[in-house]
Design a protein around this motif. Structure first.
Motif, short mmCIF file in Angstrom:
data_model
loop_
_atom_site.label_atom_id
_atom_site.label_comp_id
_atom_site.label_asym_id
_atom_site.label_seq_id
_atom_site.Cartn_x
_atom_site.Cartn_y
_atom_site.Cartn_z
N GLY A 56 0.95 -1.16 0.37
CA GLY A 56 -0.23 -0.16 -0.31
C GLY A 56 0.99 1.30 -0.12
O GLY A 56 2.12 1.09 0.74
N SER A 57 0.65 2.04 -0.75
CA SER A 57 0.96 3.87 -0.06
C SER A 57 -0.25 4.42 -0.34
O SER A 57 -1.35 4.48 -0.50
CB SER A 57 1.91 3.50 -1.92
N VAL A 58 0.19 5.88 0.27
CA VAL A 58 -0.54 6.76 0.63
C VAL A 58 0.06 7.66 0.80
O VAL A 58 0.63 7.75 -0.51
CB VAL A 58 -0.40 7.01 2.29
N GLY A 59 -1.13 8.58 0.42
CA GLY A 59 -1.47 10.24 -0.53
C GLY A 59 -1.62 9.97 -1.60
O GLY A 59 -2.39 9.20 -2.09
N LYS A 60 -1.50 11.57 -2.46
CA LYS A 60 -1.59 11.35 -3.78
C LYS A 60 -1.51 10.75 -5.31
O LYS A 60 -0.38 10.32 -4.47
CB LYS A 60 -1.84 12.47 -4.16
N GLY A 61 -2.32 9.79 -5.75
CA GLY A 61 -2.12 8.24 -6.17
C GLY A 61 -1.80 7.50 -5.49
O GLY A 61 -1.32 6.02 -6.07
N GLY A 62 -1.72 7.31 -4.04
CA GLY A 62 -1.87 5.93 -3.25
C GLY A 62 -3.00 4.69 -3.29
O GLY A 62 -3.50 4.98 -4.33
N GLY A 63 -2.33 3.48 -3.22
CA GLY A 63 -3.44 2.52 -3.25
C GLY A 63 -2.63 1.36 -2.61
O GLY A 63 -1.71 1.57 -2.28
N TYR A 64 -2.78 0.32 -3.64
CA TYR A 64 -2.89 -1.16 -3.46
C TYR A 64 -2.02 -1.64 -4.44
O TYR A 64 -2.74 -1.61 -5.85
CB TYR A 64 -3.77 -2.32 -2.09
N ARG A 65 -0.82 -2.43 -5.04
CA ARG A 65 -0.89 -3.33 -6.10
C ARG A 65 0.02 -4.19 -5.57
O ARG A 65 0.40 -4.74 -3.75
CB ARG A 65 0.26 -2.24 -6.61
N LEU A 66 -0.13 -5.92 -6.24
CA LEU A 66 -0.13 -7.15 -6.07
C LEU A 66 2.05 -6.45 -6.09
O LEU A 66 2.53 -6.19 -7.00
CB LEU A 66 -0.45 -8.18 -7.03
N LEU A 67 2.29 -7.63 -5.38
CA LEU A 67 3.97 -7.68 -5.33
C LEU A 67 4.35 -8.55 -5.97
O LEU A 67 5.77 -8.24 -6.58
CB LEU A 67 4.22 -7.38 -4.08
N ARG A 68 3.23 -9.27 -6.57
CA ARG A 68 4.49 -11.20 -7.27
C ARG A 68 2.69 -10.28 -8.40
O ARG A 68 2.28 -10.04 -9.14
CB ARG A 68 4.32 -11.90 -6.32
N ALA A 69 3.52 -11.12 -9.50
CA ALA A 69 2.63 -11.45 -10.90
C ALA A 69 0.89 -12.56 -10.03
O ALA A 69 1.95 -13.54 -9.25
CB ALA A 69 3.73 -12.51 -11.86
N PRO A 70 0.03 -12.20 -11.40
CA PRO A 70 -0.75 -12.94 -10.28
C PRO A 70 -0.94 -14.56 -10.63
O PRO A 70 -1.48 -15.30 -9.03
CB PRO A 70 -2.35 -12.27 -11.57
N GLU A 71 -0.20 -15.10 -11.35
CA GLU A 71 0.06 -16.29 -11.27
C GLU A 71 0.70 -16.83 -10.42
O GLU A 71 1.07 -18.21 -10.18
CB GLU A 71 1.43 -17.09 -13.10
N GLU A 72 1.59 -16.04 -9.45
CA GLU A 72 2.38 -16.60 -8.44
C GLU A 72 1.70 -16.32 -6.78
O GLU A 72 2.33 -16.99 -5.94
CB GLU A 72 3.75 -15.81 -8.16
N TYR A 73 0.24 -16.24 -7.03
CA TYR A 73 0.03 -15.82 -5.99
C TYR A 73 -1.03 -17.12 -6.16
O TYR A 73 -2.23 -17.55 -6.99
CB TYR A 73 -1.40 -14.98 -6.11
N THR A 74 -0.88 -18.15 -5.03
CA THR A 74 -2.38 -19.33 -4.67
C THR A 74 -2.70 -18.74 -3.83
O THR A 74 -3.26 -18.46 -2.92
CB THR A 74 -1.89 -20.52 -4.16
N VAL A 75 -4.26 -19.72 -4.27
CA VAL A 75 -5.35 -19.39 -3.38
C VAL A 75 -5.60 -19.65 -2.58
O VAL A 75 -5.97 -19.37 -0.90
CB VAL A 75 -7.16 -20.16 -3.90
N TRP A 76 -4.88 -21.00 -1.86
CA TRP A 76 -4.26 -21.47 -0.69
C TRP A 76 -3.33 -20.67 0.29
O TRP A 76 -3.94 -20.54 1.38
CB TRP A 76 -3.25 -22.96 -1.26
N GLU A 77 -2.22 -20.17 -0.27
CA GLU A 77 -1.94 -19.05 0.44
C GLU A 77 -2.84 -18.16 1.06
O GLU A 77 -2.94 -17.29 2.30
CB GLU A 77 -0.68 -18.83 -0.67
N ILE A 78 -3.85 -17.77 0.47
CA ILE A 78 -4.36 -16.10 1.03
C ILE A 78 -5.28 -17.04 1.55
O ILE A 78 -5.90 -16.67 2.52
CB ILE A 78 -5.18 -15.53 -0.88
N LEU A 79 -6.20 -18.12 1.85
CA LEU A 79 -6.99 -18.68 2.53
C LEU A 79 -6.37 -19.09 3.90
O LEU A 79 -6.98 -18.86 5.34
CB LEU A 79 -7.62 -19.89 2.08
N GLU A 80 -4.45 -19.38 3.94
CA GLU A 80 -4.39 -19.93 4.70
C GLU A 80 -4.22 -18.36 5.95
O GLU A 80 -4.27 -18.27 7.06
CB GLU A 80 -3.01 -20.21 4.33
N ILE A 81 -3.99 -17.24 5.00
CA ILE A 81 -3.43 -16.07 5.72
C ILE A 81 -5.00 -14.97 6.32
O ILE A 81 -5.31 -15.33 7.54
CB ILE A 81 -3.45 -14.80 4.41
#
Length: 135
Positions: A56-81
């Protein structure tokens, strides 16, 4: 049962994957597109930031972005978190004490097999798969 928090986390990750990778996406935009309360989404995103799945980044133009390519995120890791342990029975949870009935338990092999099937299934699905509709 998978919690609302987990379902929203997955939707959030898909939404970010659908946006330009080099551009932080404001949380209110994601909340609007996904019809999720911004306040609730903040609690979900906090887990993802702490797990270093998004930045995440704050301020004007702030927001959220992925840190890896979408292919590198599994549903399993999100469920575990978001869910913590996904073990079917307590004796199979991470760091569980050894059950005194482990060697004589007639149901343990069934639970182990089921947990492996769940792991294999969710570990084989990526955010890119969901984004692209290939599941």
């Amino acid at each position: 049962m998978i919690s609302t928090k987990a379902r929203y986390a997955i939707r959030f990750m898909i939404d970010l994957a659908e946006q330009p990778a080099d551009m932080p996406i404001p949380l209110d935009q994601v909340a609007d597109r996904q019809c999720i309360s911004k306040k609730y989404l903040e609690s979900v995103v906090k887990l993802l930031v702490n797990a270093k799945l998004v930045k995440g980044s704050v301020g004007k133009g702030g927001g959220y972005r992925l840190l890896r390519a979408p292919e590198e995120y599994t549903v399993w890791e999100i469920l575990e978190i978001t869910e913590g342990s996904l073990a079917t029975v307590a004796c199979l949870a991470k760091d569980a004490e050894v059950c005194p009935r482990e060697t004589s338990c007639k149901t343990l092999p069934m639970w182990k097999k089921f947990d492996h099937m769940v792991y294999d299934y969710f570990h084989s699905i990526t955010i890119a798969d969901l984004k692209n509709g290939t599941i």
